[in-house]
Design a protein around this motif. Structure first.
Motif, PDB file in Angstrom:
ATOM      1  N   MET A   1      -8.940  18.649   5.126  1.00  0.00           N
ATOM      2  CA  MET A   1      -8.147  18.689   6.340  1.00  0.00           C
ATOM      3  C   MET A   1      -8.346  17.362   7.071  1.00  0.00           C
ATOM      4  SD  MET A   1      -8.569  21.417   9.402  1.00  0.00           S
ATOM      5  CE  MET A   1      -7.254  21.627  10.530  1.00  0.00           C
ATOM      6  N   ARG A   2      -7.288  16.779   7.521  1.00  0.00           N
ATOM      7  CA  ARG A   2      -7.362  15.545   8.288  1.00  0.00           C
ATOM      8  C   ARG A   2      -7.392  15.874   9.769  1.00  0.00           C
ATOM      9  NH1 ARG A   2      -3.386  11.011   6.259  1.00  0.00           N
ATOM     10  NH2 ARG A   2      -4.151  10.295   8.242  1.00  0.00           N
ATOM     11  N   VAL A   3      -8.327  15.251  10.473  1.00  0.00           N
ATOM     12  CA  VAL A   3      -8.483  15.496  11.904  1.00  0.00           C
ATOM     13  C   VAL A   3      -8.541  14.164  12.630  1.00  0.00           C
ATOM     14  CG1 VAL A   3      -9.597  17.732  11.682  1.00  0.00           C
ATOM     15  CG2 VAL A   3     -10.976  15.678  11.602  1.00  0.00           C
ATOM     16  N   LYS A   4      -8.215  14.212  13.918  1.00  0.00           N
ATOM     17  CA  LYS A   4      -8.190  13.010  14.729  1.00  0.00           C
ATOM     18  C   LYS A   4      -9.101  13.200  15.936  1.00  0.00           C
ATOM     19  CE  LYS A   4      -4.768  10.011  16.903  1.00  0.00           C
ATOM     20  NZ  LYS A   4      -3.341   9.887  17.189  1.00  0.00           N
ATOM     21  N   CYS A   5      -9.966  12.247  16.184  1.00  0.00           N
ATOM     22  CA  CYS A   5     -10.879  12.307  17.314  1.00  0.00           C
ATOM     23  C   CYS A   5     -10.073  12.186  18.612  1.00  0.00           C
ATOM     24  CB  CYS A   5     -11.911  11.188  17.216  1.00  0.00           C
ATOM     25  SG  CYS A   5     -13.053  11.117  18.604  1.00  0.00           S
ATOM     26  N   VAL A   6     -10.383  13.032  19.586  1.00  0.00           N
ATOM     27  CA  VAL A   6      -9.634  13.031  20.835  1.00  0.00           C
ATOM     28  C   VAL A   6      -9.994  11.851  21.727  1.00  0.00           C
ATOM     29  CG1 VAL A   6      -9.253  15.504  20.860  1.00  0.00           C
ATOM     30  CG2 VAL A   6     -11.282  14.581  21.945  1.00  0.00           C
ATOM     31  N   ILE A   7     -11.122  11.195  21.470  1.00  0.00           N
ATOM     32  CA  ILE A   7     -11.548  10.080  22.317  1.00  0.00           C
ATOM     33  C   ILE A   7     -11.132   8.736  21.740  1.00  0.00           C
ATOM     34  CG2 ILE A   7     -13.560   8.900  23.294  1.00  0.00           C
ATOM     35  CD1 ILE A   7     -14.869  11.649  23.504  1.00  0.00           C
TER      36      ILE A   7
ATOM     37  N   ASP B   1      -9.405   8.245  18.692  1.00  0.00           N
ATOM     38  CA  ASP B   1      -8.230   8.362  17.812  1.00  0.00           C
ATOM     39  C   ASP B   1      -8.506   7.966  16.364  1.00  0.00           C
ATOM     40  OD1 ASP B   1      -6.654   9.302  19.875  1.00  0.00           O
ATOM     41  OD2 ASP B   1      -5.978   7.297  20.457  1.00  0.00           O
ATOM     42  N   LYS B   2      -9.779   8.063  15.946  1.00  0.00           N
ATOM     43  CA  LYS B   2     -10.129   7.787  14.555  1.00  0.00           C
ATOM     44  C   LYS B   2      -9.761   9.003  13.715  1.00  0.00           C
ATOM     45  CE  LYS B   2     -14.448   6.999  13.870  1.00  0.00           C
ATOM     46  NZ  LYS B   2     -15.843   6.727  13.490  1.00  0.00           N
ATOM     47  N   ILE B   3      -9.143   8.784  12.576  1.00  0.00           N
ATOM     48  CA  ILE B   3      -8.734   9.868  11.691  1.00  0.00           C
ATOM     49  C   ILE B   3      -9.783  10.017  10.593  1.00  0.00           C
ATOM     50  CG2 ILE B   3      -7.001  10.669  10.053  1.00  0.00           C
ATOM     51  CD1 ILE B   3      -4.925   9.182  11.741  1.00  0.00           C
ATOM     52  N   GLU B   4     -10.273  11.254  10.424  1.00  0.00           N
ATOM     53  CA  GLU B   4     -11.286  11.557   9.417  1.00  0.00           C
ATOM     54  C   GLU B   4     -10.837  12.773   8.612  1.00  0.00           C
ATOM     55  OE1 GLU B   4     -14.978  12.207  11.413  1.00  0.00           O
ATOM     56  OE2 GLU B   4     -15.259  10.072  11.832  1.00  0.00           O
ATOM     57  N   SER B   5     -11.528  13.002   7.513  1.00  0.00           N
ATOM     58  CA  SER B   5     -11.273  14.191   6.696  1.00  0.00           C
ATOM     59  C   SER B   5     -12.484  15.092   6.751  1.00  0.00           C
ATOM     60  CB  SER B   5     -11.027  13.793   5.238  1.00  0.00           C
ATOM     61  OG  SER B   5      -9.835  13.070   5.125  1.00  0.00           O
ATOM     62  N   ILE B   6     -12.229  16.396   6.897  1.00  0.00           N
ATOM     63  CA  ILE B   6     -13.296  17.388   6.830  1.00  0.00           C
ATOM     64  C   ILE B   6     -12.892  18.420   5.790  1.00  0.00           C
ATOM     65  CG2 ILE B   6     -14.073  17.046   9.198  1.00  0.00           C
ATOM     66  CD1 ILE B   6     -12.575  19.576   9.990  1.00  0.00           C
TER      67      ILE B   6
ATOM     68  N   ALA C   1     -13.245  23.401  10.626  1.00  0.00           N
ATOM     69  CA  ALA C   1     -11.847  23.415  10.187  1.00  0.00           C
ATOM     70  C   ALA C   1     -11.178  24.737  10.544  1.00  0.00           C
ATOM     71  CB  ALA C   1     -11.768  23.167   8.687  1.00  0.00           C
ATOM     72  N   LYS C   2     -11.901  25.833  10.377  1.00  0.00           N
ATOM     73  CA  LYS C   2     -11.342  27.146  10.712  1.00  0.00           C
ATOM     74  C   LYS C   2     -11.070  27.249  12.208  1.00  0.00           C
ATOM     75  CE  LYS C   2     -12.091  32.054  10.269  1.00  0.00           C
ATOM     76  NZ  LYS C   2     -12.943  33.125   9.788  1.00  0.00           N
ATOM     77  N   ARG C   3     -12.004  26.752  13.013  1.00  0.00           N
ATOM     78  CA  ARG C   3     -11.805  26.789  14.464  1.00  0.00           C
ATOM     79  C   ARG C   3     -10.597  25.957  14.879  1.00  0.00           C
ATOM     80  NH1 ARG C   3     -18.044  26.034  16.314  1.00  0.00           N
ATOM     81  NH2 ARG C   3     -18.645  28.194  16.041  1.00  0.00           N
ATOM     82  N   LEU C   4     -10.435  24.791  14.278  1.00  0.00           N
ATOM     83  CA  LEU C   4      -9.304  23.938  14.632  1.00  0.00           C
ATOM     84  C   LEU C   4      -7.972  24.556  14.215  1.00  0.00           C
ATOM     85  CD1 LEU C   4     -10.824  20.476  13.700  1.00  0.00           C
ATOM     86  CD2 LEU C   4     -10.350  21.336  15.994  1.00  0.00           C
ATOM     87  N   ARG C   5      -7.964  25.253  13.091  1.00  0.00           N
ATOM     88  CA  ARG C   5      -6.723  25.898  12.632  1.00  0.00           C
ATOM     89  C   ARG C   5      -6.358  27.106  13.483  1.00  0.00           C
ATOM     90  NH1 ARG C   5      -8.809  25.163   7.433  1.00  0.00           N
ATOM     91  NH2 ARG C   5      -9.601  27.306   7.476  1.00  0.00           N
ATOM     92  N   ASN C   6      -7.337  27.941  13.795  1.00  0.00           N
ATOM     93  CA  ASN C   6      -7.059  29.228  14.437  1.00  0.00           C
ATOM     94  C   ASN C   6      -7.005  29.171  15.952  1.00  0.00           C
ATOM     95  OD1 ASN C   6      -6.915  30.461  11.963  1.00  0.00           O
ATOM     96  ND2 ASN C   6      -9.074  30.992  11.938  1.00  0.00           N
ATOM     97  N   ARG C   7      -7.673  28.206  16.551  1.00  0.00           N
ATOM     98  CA  ARG C   7      -7.693  28.101  18.011  1.00  0.00           C
ATOM     99  C   ARG C   7      -7.338  26.680  18.413  1.00  0.00           C
ATOM    100  NH1 ARG C   7     -13.078  30.618  17.235  1.00  0.00           N
ATOM    101  NH2 ARG C   7     -12.709  32.852  17.246  1.00  0.00           N
ATOM    102  N   PRO C   8      -6.109  26.431  18.760  1.00  0.00           N
ATOM    103  CA  PRO C   8      -5.683  25.068  19.068  1.00  0.00           C
ATOM    104  C   PRO C   8      -6.385  24.453  20.279  1.00  0.00           C
ATOM    105  CG  PRO C   8      -3.796  26.561  18.949  1.00  0.00           C
ATOM    106  CD  PRO C   8      -5.019  27.380  18.806  1.00  0.00           C
ATOM    107  N   ILE C   9      -7.047  25.251  21.102  1.00  0.00           N
ATOM    108  CA  ILE C   9      -7.733  24.710  22.270  1.00  0.00           C
ATOM    109  C   ILE C   9      -8.959  23.900  21.852  1.00  0.00           C
ATOM    110  CG2 ILE C   9      -9.192  26.720  22.698  1.00  0.00           C
ATOM    111  CD1 ILE C   9      -7.429  24.756  25.425  1.00  0.00           C
ATOM    112  N   HIS C  10      -9.541  24.213  20.700  1.00  0.00           N
ATOM    113  CA  HIS C  10     -10.683  23.450  20.223  1.00  0.00           C
ATOM    114  C   HIS C  10     -10.229  22.063  19.786  1.00  0.00           C
ATOM    115  CE1 HIS C  10     -12.686  27.459  19.605  1.00  0.00           C
ATOM    116  NE2 HIS C  10     -13.559  26.785  20.308  1.00  0.00           N
ATOM    117  N   THR C  11     -11.003  21.069  20.135  1.00  0.00           N
ATOM    118  CA  THR C  11     -10.668  19.698  19.778  1.00  0.00           C
ATOM    119  C   THR C  11     -11.768  19.106  18.920  1.00  0.00           C
ATOM    120  OG1 THR C  11     -11.648  18.906  21.829  1.00  0.00           O
ATOM    121  CG2 THR C  11      -9.278  19.310  21.835  1.00  0.00           C
ATOM    122  N   TYR C  12     -11.459  18.037  18.227  1.00  0.00           N
ATOM    123  CA  TYR C  12     -12.400  17.404  17.319  1.00  0.00           C
ATOM    124  C   TYR C  12     -12.878  16.084  17.905  1.00  0.00           C
ATOM    125  CZ  TYR C  12     -14.282  15.104  13.226  1.00  0.00           C
ATOM    126  OH  TYR C  12     -15.112  14.453  12.350  1.00  0.00           O
ATOM    127  N   MET C  13     -14.189  15.869  17.822  1.00  0.00           N
ATOM    128  CA  MET C  13     -14.774  14.577  18.187  1.00  0.00           C
ATOM    129  C   MET C  13     -15.537  14.059  16.983  1.00  0.00           C
ATOM    130  SD  MET C  13     -16.244  14.380  22.030  1.00  0.00           S
ATOM    131  CE  MET C  13     -17.389  15.712  21.841  1.00  0.00           C
TER     132      MET C  13
END
Length: 66
Positions: free
Chosen positions: A1-7, A9-14, A21-33
């Motif tokens: 899964m490709r994710v983008k840091c909210v601070i 804007d670096k794109i990483e893969s998890i 990854a499950k939290r980001l898919r199921n709850r859009p309020i969670h953000t990735y740093m």
């Protein structure tokens, strides 16, 4: 899964099967740093706590203990 840091804007893969990854898919309020931003915030917060001028406000559940 490709994710983008909210601070930064670096794109990483998890991995798709991880808990994050499950939290980001199921709850859009969670953000990735990314780890760099997370460590930077952690260090600066700890430095502010050590000054003694930092007050951590907890959730409403702690107000009952006052």
């Amino acid at each position: 899964m490709r994710v983008k840091c909210v601070i930064c804007d670096k794109i990483e893969s998890i991995e798709d099967e991880t808990l994050m990854a499950k939290r980001l898919r199921n709850r859009p309020i969670h953000t990735y740093m990314c780890k760099d931003c997370n460590e930077r915030i952690k260090e600066r917060t700890n430095a502010r706590i050590e000054t003694g001028n930092f007050r951590l406000y907890r959730a409403a559940e702690n107000e009952d203990n006052w």
